[in-house]
Design a protein around this motif. Structure first.
Motif, PDB file in Angstrom:
ATOM      1  N   VAL B  51       0.847  -1.209   0.000  1.00  0.00           N
ATOM      2  CA  VAL B  51       0.000   0.000   0.000  1.00  0.00           C
ATOM      3  C   VAL B  51       0.879   1.255   0.000  1.00  0.00           C
ATOM      4  N   ALA B  52       1.891   1.260   0.869  1.00  0.00           N
ATOM      5  CA  ALA B  52       2.791   2.414   0.924  1.00  0.00           C
ATOM      6  C   ALA B  52       3.439   2.649  -0.435  1.00  0.00           C
ATOM      7  N   GLY B  88      -9.264   3.276   3.899  1.00  0.00           N
ATOM      8  CA  GLY B  88      -9.189   2.047   3.103  1.00  0.00           C
ATOM      9  C   GLY B  88      -8.749   0.891   3.979  1.00  0.00           C
ATOM     10  N   MET B  89      -8.736  -0.277   3.410  1.00  0.00           N
ATOM     11  CA  MET B  89      -8.315  -1.484   4.149  1.00  0.00           C
ATOM     12  C   MET B  89      -7.499  -2.351   3.196  1.00  0.00           C
ATOM     13  N   TYR B  90      -6.460  -2.973   3.731  1.00  0.00           N
ATOM     14  CA  TYR B  90      -5.700  -3.900   2.876  1.00  0.00           C
ATOM     15  C   TYR B  90      -5.846  -5.341   3.335  1.00  0.00           C
ATOM     16  N   LEU B 131      -9.092   0.023  -3.695  1.00  0.00           N
ATOM     17  CA  LEU B 131      -8.001   0.830  -3.118  1.00  0.00           C
ATOM     18  C   LEU B 131      -6.880   1.019  -4.134  1.00  0.00           C
ATOM     19  N   ALA B 132      -6.481  -0.086  -4.769  1.00  0.00           N
ATOM     20  CA  ALA B 132      -5.416   0.011  -5.773  1.00  0.00           C
ATOM     21  C   ALA B 132      -5.864   0.871  -6.950  1.00  0.00           C
ATOM     22  N   SER B 133      -7.124   0.697  -7.373  1.00  0.00           N
ATOM     23  CA  SER B 133      -7.623   1.466  -8.518  1.00  0.00           C
ATOM     24  C   SER B 133      -7.577   2.966  -8.236  1.00  0.00           C
ATOM     25  N   VAL B 155      -5.157   3.600   6.048  1.00  0.00           N
ATOM     26  CA  VAL B 155      -5.488   2.278   5.503  1.00  0.00           C
ATOM     27  C   VAL B 155      -5.282   1.233   6.606  1.00  0.00           C
ATOM     28  N   ASP B 156      -6.350   0.554   6.940  1.00  0.00           N
ATOM     29  CA  ASP B 156      -6.344  -0.400   8.054  1.00  0.00           C
ATOM     30  C   ASP B 156      -5.948  -1.802   7.577  1.00  0.00           C
ATOM     31  N   GLY B 157      -5.294  -2.552   8.434  1.00  0.00           N
ATOM     32  CA  GLY B 157      -4.965  -3.954   8.127  1.00  0.00           C
ATOM     33  C   GLY B 157      -5.793  -4.916   8.961  1.00  0.00           C
ATOM     34  N   GLU B 158      -6.826  -4.381   9.630  1.00  0.00           N
ATOM     35  CA  GLU B 158      -7.600  -5.231  10.546  1.00  0.00           C
ATOM     36  C   GLU B 158      -9.100  -4.976  10.453  1.00  0.00           C
TER      37      GLU B 158
END
Lengths: 465, 465
Positions: B51-52, B88-90, B131-133, B155-158
């Motif tokens: 994401v970064a 966002g979330m990854y 998110l990527a788009s 952007v959350d990972g959880e």
């Protein structure tokens, strides 16, 4: 072992059992190494063949009887005396539970804390250990002299499934099963070597409740994101509703045909005798619990175990319990209802179906199996011989009017109309659980008692005639 | 695509997106190939780093923020205009369910029947695809000109775990999150390309009920032969009692703090508009059910989805459902309670604990997670820009006062006190299920809309100032 040791007429046979014991123990272990889980696709025929081989090894003959399920074994060993019918089983419970310290079909010898050197295996306690021991004892006995009785065998491969095909086998081969009395044997002794004699057993109605999404509602084919659960029905909640209604009715004895525990007058003396020797604290420890559900006095506990009906939830399963926010599309529960002698089994089944249909018509009652209870009289020669033979090898046994568990004794008592008793010396434990075991000393005691039992029965029968 | 196509001021940016699209698509697929299942021990740091990298690839800067769980990502991309915060979330749901026609992290392109050429992967729909788009669209845009707004990212990972550490991150980095408004984007369009805008979402109280044998009774450590179930308590029946009491209370809205659905006056017009376009039969087919739980008219279904609380049983487990006659020694159920905006979450939790304690004190309420609901106004510039940008690339979107699902929008609305909207053009499907997908056409549409959204917001903000 009590003072009867060296005085009895069959002491030579006991000596022979001792001489043969190491070999016998290996044979028991080999039998336990056949995985004969009737609920799986194990090679059950191999198990039946092993039983037939043990009968033939004792100088008898055996037929393997095909059924629509697993085969039964019908056998005969000659003897000079009355004819007795021994029931047995060669199937075992599944062994997939966690907690086994050695593989369940490795049949290793190990020291079980509090019990001593033992064979650890599925079936060691229930009931391949005692079946093999009985047959191996007969083999030793025949090396010394004739048996004092002729023994017929009917060995089931489906007892853990409720013996669905045994009635048919019994019907078809009824002429081959003519006998004076019937019996079953297990390693029933506790750690003090006090064994038990059973004059009957409770029955079981077992069944499955299941619910899947369909025309009535609920997600079909796959689980649903639970944000939709507010507008789409849940098979899992339907199952909870049915379970709750059944438990409530069972708790109030409001299922048709169920009544609260009552002790027949003829059992009162036996119950009182059991109460005197029953230690609730030891029983709790043995079953692995810290408190009773109801009153904890010996009389109440024993009365409930023998006469009170009880609905048990063997398990349930649906969806995910590890954090998926879904509405599962199917749910399932397995139950058994333990019923005392005298219960109208058909009414009970109709009652269960009615309660479920009223509470949650989308829940199906499936796989209903009826395992009727059984009861014979305490005054029969076969019960007497069981008690006396257990006295020969240990302290006086406890006589239970009814076992809390089920076995297909009703077929002998109600179909063949034979006096029936069940019992057996020798200690074993953890039936249906991990690290099931039979003590090595217990197996030897069981072999000795098996011979004594035949002699006691033959003597009583001779005295009567 | 509607007539806005070639006329809009950002048409040069859209052309650049088209030029870069093949490359962008490969980048989306690569991102989807990182397994970022927050409920597992996947390498979540690699996901955060991806994401970064996407933020830096769009000319921005990014920090990876460690938490006691999985890291979050905080980023910033410069622009000539107002400052907006994109959530966002990854992380993604587990992908262990059956039914995947290609491996869930292979991100293959395949033709999805009824949807067209798509990327099939866990996270394609929810929410790594969008998110990527968004980030790739910004990268294309910056090749042409400055962005019309400055964009912050959190952007959350959880999120799939209920975002347990996001409040702390937000608290610690509050100064870096100062913005005019916040938003989230997904591929919300249906197969007709009708997208959705959400002004908030329902909340969730999720928890586990568990019961094990102990001082209160029940078998400890291992299952018990069910013949003892008449005198030993059953953790499984205790769980059924607790579940039944909770369901009953939830059904009557009798859990403290729960009330029946009520539509706020300001929502009535929006609800009516949704009702006109909502096809209950199509919705049923989409969710995979044949009938609704309650009334099946569009108004009732939508009202329930947005405003009615509902207790969901995600699953339960105990003992065996395949024929072991046991009393299990432990039982477990996972539940979520979906709650509308305005619910007093703490009261609800206290209510659940009280009901369980009264019905079955031996049952524990564990792992309680509070996911508060959220709500913002329809009249905010951010909601307006979301609607207008979706109109630019497709038919007019549907505006939902509340999503039936949860996302941590409350943190933006109630902690940062920012107007918040969520939405997004482009079609994707099967979130949380096998063969999750995002259409390739939908990803391109989403990129176009992302740019349009920033311009609409900036124009509205300029007009206001």
């Amino acid at each position: 072992m009590n003072s009867a040791g060296s005085e009895v007429p069959w002491s030579q046979t006991w000596d022979q059992i001792d001489d043969d014991f190491d070999e016998h123990l290996e044979e028991v272990r080999n039998f336990l190494r056949c995985p004969t889980v009737s609920a799986s696709d194990d090679d059950m025929l191999a198990g039946a063949e092993y039983v037939a081989g043990l009968i033939e090894g004792a100088g008898g003959t055996a037929d393997i009887i095909p059924t629509s399920g697993h085969p039964a074994v019908l056998g005969r060993i000659e003897g000079d005396g009355p004819r007795l019918l021994r029931y047995g089983m060669y199937d075992v419970q599944p062994a997939d539970e966690p907690g086994w310290s050695s593989p369940p079909f490795a049949a290793v010898t190990a020291d079980v804390p509090g019990a001593g050197p033992s064979i650890v295996a599925r079936g060691a306690a229930n009931s391949k250990g005692s079946l093999a021991s009985f047959l191996l004892a007969l083999a030793s006995a025949r090396r010394v002299s004739d048996l004092p009785a002729e023994i017929l065998f009917l060995v089931d491969g489906e007892e853990e499934l409720g013996s669905p095909n045994l009635p048919r086998v019994m019907h078809d081969r009824r002429a081959d099963l003519a006998a004076e009395a019937a019996f079953d044997m297990d390693l029933t002794a506790d750690r003090r070597s006090v064994a038990e004699v059973y004059l009957g057993c409770k029955g079981i109605v077992s069944f499955v409740l299941s619910c899947s999404g369909g025309e009535w509602g609920g997600p079909i084919e796959r689980a649903l994101h639970s944000s939709e659960g507010v507008v789409i029905s849940s098979p899992a909640w339907s199952l909870v509703r049915a379970l709750s209604a059944l438990k409530d009715a069972a708790g109030r004895n409001a299922i048709d045909g169920l009544g609260p525990a009552s002790v027949p007058q003829e059992d009162e003396r036996l119950l009182d005798a059991l109460v005197r020797d029953f230690d609730p604290a030891a029983h709790l420890e043995e079953v692995g619990a810290l408190a009773y559900l109801g009153p904890n006095d010996a009389h109440s506990v024993l009365k409930d175990l023998m006469y009170e009906p009880a609905l048990n939830l063997n398990g349930f399963s649906a969806g995910s319990v590890t954090g998926k926010t879904i509405v599962p599309h199917e749910a399932r529960a397995a139950l058994d209802l333990r019923i005392p002698y005298g219960t109208d089994v058909e009414s009970v089944v109709a009652g269960i179906e009615r309660i479920v249909a009223e509470a949650a018509p989308e829940v199906l009652v499936e796989g209903v199996q009826l395992c009727p209870p059984s009861r014979t009289t305490a005054n029969s020669p076969v019960a007497h011989a069981m008690v006396e033979s257990q006295r020969d090898v240990g302290p006086p046994p406890q006589v239970w009017p009814s076992a809390p568990w089920w076995a297909p004794f009703y077929l002998f008592e109600q179909v063949l109309r034979l006096p029936f008793a069940s019992g057996g010396a020798g200690h074993a434990g953890r039936a249906h659980a991990a690290d099931e075991y039979a003590t090595i000393a217990g197996l030897r005691t069981h072999m000795r008692q098996s011979i004594a039992f035949l002699h006691h029965y033959a003597r009583a029968a001779r005295a009567e005639s």
